[in-house]
Write an enzyme that holds these catalytic residues in place. Structure first.
Site, PDB file in Angstrom:
ATOM      1  CG  ASP A 151      -6.223   8.482   6.123  1.00  0.00           C
ATOM      2  OD1 ASP A 151      -5.705   8.955   7.132  1.00  0.00           O
ATOM      3  OD2 ASP A 151      -7.106   9.081   5.484  1.00  0.00           O
ATOM      4  CD  GLU A 183      -3.252   0.329   0.527  1.00  0.00           C
ATOM      5  OE1 GLU A 183      -2.872   1.297  -0.155  1.00  0.00           O
ATOM      6  OE2 GLU A 183      -4.447   0.082   0.745  1.00  0.00           O
ATOM      7  CG  ASP A 184      -1.018   4.760  -1.522  1.00  0.00           C
ATOM      8  OD1 ASP A 184      -1.726   4.013  -0.821  1.00  0.00           O
ATOM      9  OD2 ASP A 184      -1.502   5.648  -2.252  1.00  0.00           O
ATOM     10  CG  PHE A 230      -4.107  15.237   1.594  1.00  0.00           C
ATOM     11  CD1 PHE A 230      -4.975  14.160   1.655  1.00  0.00           C
ATOM     12  CD2 PHE A 230      -3.623  15.641   0.352  1.00  0.00           C
ATOM     13  CE1 PHE A 230      -5.357  13.489   0.500  1.00  0.00           C
ATOM     14  CE2 PHE A 230      -4.009  14.976  -0.801  1.00  0.00           C
ATOM     15  CZ  PHE A 230      -4.872  13.900  -0.729  1.00  0.00           C
ATOM     16  NE  ARG A 243      -1.923   9.040  -9.400  1.00  0.00           N
ATOM     17  CZ  ARG A 243      -2.701   8.599  -8.410  1.00  0.00           C
ATOM     18  NH1 ARG A 243      -2.156   8.137  -7.313  1.00  0.00           N
ATOM     19  NH2 ARG A 243      -4.009   8.624  -8.514  1.00  0.00           N
TER      20      ARG A 243
HETATM   21  P1  5GP Z   1      -8.073   4.659   3.947  1.00  0.00           P
HETATM   22  O1  5GP Z   1      -9.091   3.713   3.387  1.00  0.00           O
HETATM   23  O2  5GP Z   1      -7.014   3.980   4.775  1.00  0.00           O
HETATM   24  O3  5GP Z   1      -8.714   5.802   4.680  1.00  0.00           O
HETATM   25  O4  5GP Z   1      -7.411   5.365   2.738  1.00  0.00           O
HETATM   26  C1  5GP Z   1      -6.495   4.778   1.952  1.00  0.00           C
HETATM   27  C2  5GP Z   1      -6.345   5.508   0.645  1.00  0.00           C
HETATM   28  O5  5GP Z   1      -6.698   6.905   0.765  1.00  0.00           O
HETATM   29  C3  5GP Z   1      -4.910   5.482   0.233  1.00  0.00           C
HETATM   30  O6  5GP Z   1      -4.606   4.343  -0.523  1.00  0.00           O
HETATM   31  C4  5GP Z   1      -4.777   6.788  -0.550  1.00  0.00           C
HETATM   32  O7  5GP Z   1      -5.168   6.580  -1.871  1.00  0.00           O
HETATM   33  C5  5GP Z   1      -5.782   7.717   0.100  1.00  0.00           C
HETATM   34  N1  5GP Z   1      -5.107   8.604   1.076  1.00  0.00           N
HETATM   35  C6  5GP Z   1      -5.176   8.558   2.412  1.00  0.00           C
HETATM   36  N2  5GP Z   1      -4.442   9.517   2.981  1.00  0.00           N
HETATM   37  C7  5GP Z   1      -3.876  10.191   1.950  1.00  0.00           C
HETATM   38  C8  5GP Z   1      -2.970  11.304   1.884  1.00  0.00           C
HETATM   39  O8  5GP Z   1      -2.500  11.888   2.870  1.00  0.00           O
HETATM   40  N3  5GP Z   1      -2.598  11.697   0.631  1.00  0.00           N
HETATM   41  C9  5GP Z   1      -3.056  11.093  -0.507  1.00  0.00           C
HETATM   42  N4  5GP Z   1      -2.626  11.567  -1.657  1.00  0.00           N
HETATM   43  N5  5GP Z   1      -3.908  10.044  -0.474  1.00  0.00           N
HETATM   44  C10 5GP Z   1      -4.306   9.615   0.747  1.00  0.00           C
END
Ligand code: 5GP
Length: 182
Positions: free
Chosen positions: A100, A96-97, A149, A162
């Protein structure tokens, strides 16, 4: 000009940490042949570097999920591209990147578990533990970051940034509500 706000993690720090993670994974899976499952689009850059830092035979597949609107998670996850490989009995590492709220990862893990792999571990470049709403277990974390963010190294804002080689926070005037696709 393609730049963002303040640099949070430099290119050098990312490179060195990705190499460490690769070495750790190679040690943990020594003698095996793990299956890496990268979550598009955000994990593309991390995945490309990480897989080359793992000195083991391995396989790589991609899945895609969309779950994020602007700087707030919507809480609903859409699987845009499901896994099209048989991973039953295999050692899977989800790449995963960023994790969150954990909602996207939780949903992906549910789908993967149904495929009955021998094991599933998660490797994320970035972790925002303060935002978690679903408890997900993450074995490999590149960096824990505060609740900001971020963009760069695969992560976007409105599909921009990106290709930045570092991770940065957004300048305030660039913040807003736009759809983000994994
Ligand atoms: P989650 O489901 O854990 O809330 O969110 C995961 C996805 O939300 C990540 O794979 C990413 O695409 C996006 N995301 C969450 N936080 C960030 C952030 O700080 N920056 C960016 N660009 N994307 C985020």
């Amino acid at each position: 000009m393609n730049s963002a706000g303040n640099t949070l993690i430099t290119e050098e720090a990312i490179r060195s940490r990705v190499n460490e993670l690769g070495a750790e994974i190679a040690r943990d899976y020594a003698g095996g042949r793990p299956v890496l499952v990268g979550v598009l689009n955000g994990a593309l850059v991390f995945m490309a570097d990480l897989m080359r830092a793992i000195d083991l035979p391995l396989e790589y597949y991609a899945v895609a999920a969309s779950s994020y609107a602007g700087t707030e998670s919507t809480g609903s996850v859409e699987i845009i591209k499901p896994l099209d490989a048989d991973v039953s009995g295999r050692d899977v590492i989800v790449v995963e990147d960023i994790v969150d709220t954990g909602i996207t990862l939780d949903r992906l893990l549910q789908d993967l578990r149904a495929a009955q792999p021998a094991s599933i571990a998660v490797c994320t470049l970035l972790n925002k533990p303060s935002r978690r709403v679903v408890d997900v277990s993450i074995k490999y974390v590149g960096f824990e970051i505060p609740n900001e963010f971020v963009v760069g190294y695969g992560l976007d804002y409105n599909q921009q940034y990106r290709n930045l080689p570092y991770v940065a926070t957004l300048a305030p005037e660039q913040d807003g509500q736009h759809r983000q696709d994994g």
